[in-house]
Design a protein around this motif. Structure first.
Motif, PDB file in Angstrom:
ATOM      1  N   LEU A 155       0.857  -1.175   0.000  1.00 34.63           N
ATOM      2  CA  LEU A 155       0.000   0.000   0.000  1.00 34.63           C
ATOM      3  C   LEU A 155       0.896   1.227   0.000  1.00 34.63           C
ATOM      4  O   LEU A 155       2.047   1.168   0.466  1.00 34.63           O
ATOM      5  CB  LEU A 155      -0.907   0.018   1.236  1.00 34.63           C
ATOM      6  CG  LEU A 155      -1.930  -1.102   1.341  1.00 34.63           C
ATOM      7  CD1 LEU A 155      -2.678  -1.021   2.661  1.00 34.63           C
ATOM      8  CD2 LEU A 155      -2.904  -1.061   0.166  1.00 34.63           C
ATOM      9  N   SER A 174      -3.417   3.874  -0.596  1.00 34.63           N
ATOM     10  CA  SER A 174      -3.931   3.496  -1.916  1.00 34.63           C
ATOM     11  C   SER A 174      -3.215   2.260  -2.400  1.00 34.63           C
ATOM     12  O   SER A 174      -2.081   1.982  -2.003  1.00 34.63           O
ATOM     13  CB  SER A 174      -3.741   4.632  -2.923  1.00 34.63           C
ATOM     14  OG  SER A 174      -4.496   5.762  -2.556  1.00 34.63           O
ATOM     15  N   VAL A 175      -3.873   1.543  -3.279  1.00 31.71           N
ATOM     16  CA  VAL A 175      -3.309   0.340  -3.854  1.00 31.71           C
ATOM     17  C   VAL A 175      -2.197   0.689  -4.850  1.00 31.71           C
ATOM     18  O   VAL A 175      -1.216  -0.021  -4.953  1.00 31.71           O
ATOM     19  CB  VAL A 175      -4.416  -0.511  -4.527  1.00 31.71           C
ATOM     20  CG1 VAL A 175      -3.838  -1.717  -5.231  1.00 31.71           C
ATOM     21  CG2 VAL A 175      -5.442  -0.938  -3.493  1.00 31.71           C
ATOM     22  N   PHE A 196      -9.896  -8.042   5.588  1.00 34.12           N
ATOM     23  CA  PHE A 196     -10.369  -6.856   4.887  1.00 34.12           C
ATOM     24  C   PHE A 196     -11.861  -6.949   4.616  1.00 34.12           C
ATOM     25  O   PHE A 196     -12.451  -8.025   4.567  1.00 34.12           O
ATOM     26  CB  PHE A 196      -9.618  -6.654   3.559  1.00 34.12           C
ATOM     27  CG  PHE A 196      -9.930  -7.693   2.514  1.00 34.12           C
ATOM     28  CD1 PHE A 196     -10.955  -7.487   1.599  1.00 34.12           C
ATOM     29  CD2 PHE A 196      -9.207  -8.873   2.451  1.00 34.12           C
ATOM     30  CE1 PHE A 196     -11.252  -8.446   0.641  1.00 34.12           C
ATOM     31  CE2 PHE A 196      -9.495  -9.837   1.496  1.00 34.12           C
ATOM     32  CZ  PHE A 196     -10.524  -9.622   0.587  1.00 34.12           C
ATOM     33  N   SER A 206     -14.823  -4.628   2.004  1.00 26.85           N
ATOM     34  CA  SER A 206     -14.889  -3.719   0.863  1.00 26.85           C
ATOM     35  C   SER A 206     -16.218  -2.983   0.845  1.00 26.85           C
ATOM     36  O   SER A 206     -17.246  -3.545   1.219  1.00 26.85           O
ATOM     37  CB  SER A 206     -14.753  -4.489  -0.449  1.00 26.85           C
ATOM     38  OG  SER A 206     -13.503  -5.101  -0.539  1.00 26.85           O
ATOM     39  N   LEU A 264      -8.255  -3.804   7.159  1.00 28.02           N
ATOM     40  CA  LEU A 264      -8.359  -2.963   5.969  1.00 28.02           C
ATOM     41  C   LEU A 264      -9.814  -2.786   5.535  1.00 28.02           C
ATOM     42  O   LEU A 264     -10.623  -3.696   5.668  1.00 28.02           O
ATOM     43  CB  LEU A 264      -7.595  -3.606   4.808  1.00 28.02           C
ATOM     44  CG  LEU A 264      -6.157  -4.043   5.069  1.00 28.02           C
ATOM     45  CD1 LEU A 264      -5.605  -4.776   3.857  1.00 28.02           C
ATOM     46  CD2 LEU A 264      -5.281  -2.854   5.431  1.00 28.02           C
ATOM     47  N   TYR A 288     -11.445  -1.501   1.933  1.00 27.17           N
ATOM     48  CA  TYR A 288     -11.302  -1.006   0.572  1.00 27.17           C
ATOM     49  C   TYR A 288     -12.486  -0.105   0.262  1.00 27.17           C
ATOM     50  O   TYR A 288     -13.639  -0.503   0.457  1.00 27.17           O
ATOM     51  CB  TYR A 288     -11.278  -2.169  -0.423  1.00 27.17           C
ATOM     52  CG  TYR A 288      -9.993  -2.941  -0.426  1.00 27.17           C
ATOM     53  CD1 TYR A 288      -9.035  -2.719  -1.405  1.00 27.17           C
ATOM     54  CD2 TYR A 288      -9.737  -3.897   0.552  1.00 27.17           C
ATOM     55  CE1 TYR A 288      -7.846  -3.440  -1.417  1.00 27.17           C
ATOM     56  CE2 TYR A 288      -8.550  -4.622   0.554  1.00 27.17           C
ATOM     57  CZ  TYR A 288      -7.613  -4.390  -0.435  1.00 27.17           C
ATOM     58  OH  TYR A 288      -6.444  -5.092  -0.437  1.00 27.17           O
ATOM     59  N   SER A 315     -12.226   5.201  -4.935  1.00 29.65           N
ATOM     60  CA  SER A 315     -11.555   6.501  -5.051  1.00 29.65           C
ATOM     61  C   SER A 315     -12.438   7.430  -5.874  1.00 29.65           C
ATOM     62  O   SER A 315     -12.957   7.026  -6.912  1.00 29.65           O
ATOM     63  CB  SER A 315     -10.204   6.323  -5.743  1.00 29.65           C
ATOM     64  OG  SER A 315      -9.663   7.583  -6.106  1.00 29.65           O
ATOM     65  N   SER A 321      -9.689   2.738  -9.430  1.00 31.57           N
ATOM     66  CA  SER A 321      -8.788   2.278  -8.380  1.00 31.57           C
ATOM     67  C   SER A 321      -9.494   2.299  -7.035  1.00 31.57           C
ATOM     68  O   SER A 321     -10.617   2.775  -6.907  1.00 31.57           O
ATOM     69  CB  SER A 321      -7.541   3.172  -8.342  1.00 31.57           C
ATOM     70  OG  SER A 321      -6.600   2.649  -7.448  1.00 31.57           O
ATOM     71  N   LYS A 322      -8.797   1.781  -6.041  1.00 35.47           N
ATOM     72  CA  LYS A 322      -9.324   1.730  -4.678  1.00 35.47           C
ATOM     73  C   LYS A 322      -8.370   2.444  -3.725  1.00 35.47           C
ATOM     74  O   LYS A 322      -7.149   2.419  -3.909  1.00 35.47           O
ATOM     75  CB  LYS A 322      -9.449   0.280  -4.196  1.00 35.47           C
ATOM     76  CG  LYS A 322     -10.396  -0.558  -5.002  1.00 35.47           C
ATOM     77  CD  LYS A 322     -11.800  -0.303  -4.599  1.00 35.47           C
ATOM     78  CE  LYS A 322     -12.727  -1.263  -5.320  1.00 35.47           C
ATOM     79  NZ  LYS A 322     -14.093  -0.900  -5.152  1.00 35.47           N
ATOM     80  N   ASN A 323      -8.952   3.032  -2.731  1.00 38.76           N
ATOM     81  CA  ASN A 323      -8.191   3.476  -1.580  1.00 38.76           C
ATOM     82  C   ASN A 323      -8.393   2.426  -0.500  1.00 38.76           C
ATOM     83  O   ASN A 323      -9.377   1.676  -0.525  1.00 38.76           O
ATOM     84  CB  ASN A 323      -8.665   4.843  -1.092  1.00 38.76           C
ATOM     85  CG  ASN A 323      -8.283   5.935  -2.065  1.00 38.76           C
ATOM     86  OD1 ASN A 323      -7.183   5.946  -2.595  1.00 38.76           O
ATOM     87  ND2 ASN A 323      -9.207   6.838  -2.317  1.00 38.76           N
ATOM     88  N   VAL A 324      -7.484   2.395   0.436  1.00 41.52           N
ATOM     89  CA  VAL A 324      -7.574   1.407   1.499  1.00 41.52           C
ATOM     90  C   VAL A 324      -7.393   2.120   2.835  1.00 41.52           C
ATOM     91  O   VAL A 324      -6.350   2.725   3.088  1.00 41.52           O
ATOM     92  CB  VAL A 324      -6.507   0.298   1.346  1.00 41.52           C
ATOM     93  CG1 VAL A 324      -6.710  -0.772   2.410  1.00 41.52           C
ATOM     94  CG2 VAL A 324      -6.543  -0.305  -0.053  1.00 41.52           C
TER      95      VAL A 324
END
Length: 157
Positions: free
Chosen positions: A3, A37-38, A73, A75, A109, A111, A114, A120-123
């Motif tokens: 990350l 972010s990933v 995690f 999501s 986490l 997910y 964004s 994309s993904k933020n984490v």
């Protein structure tokens, strides 16, 4: 998994999330949390959209964090969010989602989508979660925004 996070140099090695106690953001309200972010590119965009050109610091560091592959995690899917989830300022329901997740300790986490990079993904990382002790900083590198990015921002209509 790796990350990415951008922080001022004095806080780059701090994974406590204490910055989250100082100010709210889209997914939390005054609770310890790390926004990551990933991809490093998404991390760059996410940082930039929150800064005015005169607020861009020149003591930034890109932090690369190693997360164990078995980390827990959850999501959040865009389909489960209100239609206005990407508005600025963010709808308060998103803070509630984040704070509920942080308090629940259900996973290390979270997910989240964004806003500035819809592909994309933020984490979010919960530094109070028992698995947080397994996080490792792989590298901390000096980071500067490409001046073309903040020149574009300065020219906004």
């Amino acid at each position: 998994m790796k990350l990415y996070r951008i922080a001022r140099a004095e806080f780059a090695g701090d994974l406590s999330g204490r910055g989250g106690l100082l100010s709210p953001a889209r997914w939390h309200n005054f609770m310890p949390v790390l926004y990551t972010s990933v991809q490093s590119s998404t991390c760059i965009l996410e940082k930039l959209v929150h800064l005015e050109p005169d607020e861009i610091h020149h003591d930034l560091e890109m932090v690369e964090i190693l997360v164990p592959d078995a980390a827990s995690f959850l999501s959040v899917a865009v389909e489960d969010l209100p239609v206005n989830w990407s508005n600025y300022p963010a709808p308060r329901v998103l803070e509630k989602i984040g704070n509920t997740w942080l308090s629940s300790m259900r996973s290390l986490l979270l997910y989240v989508p964004s806003v500035c990079d819809p592909f994309s993904k933020n984490v979010l990382v919960n530094p109070a979660h028992e698995e947080a002790a397994a996080l490792k900083i792989l590298s901390i590198s000096p980071f500067r925004f490409d001046k073309r990015l903040y020149n574009i921002k300065a020219k906004k209509p």
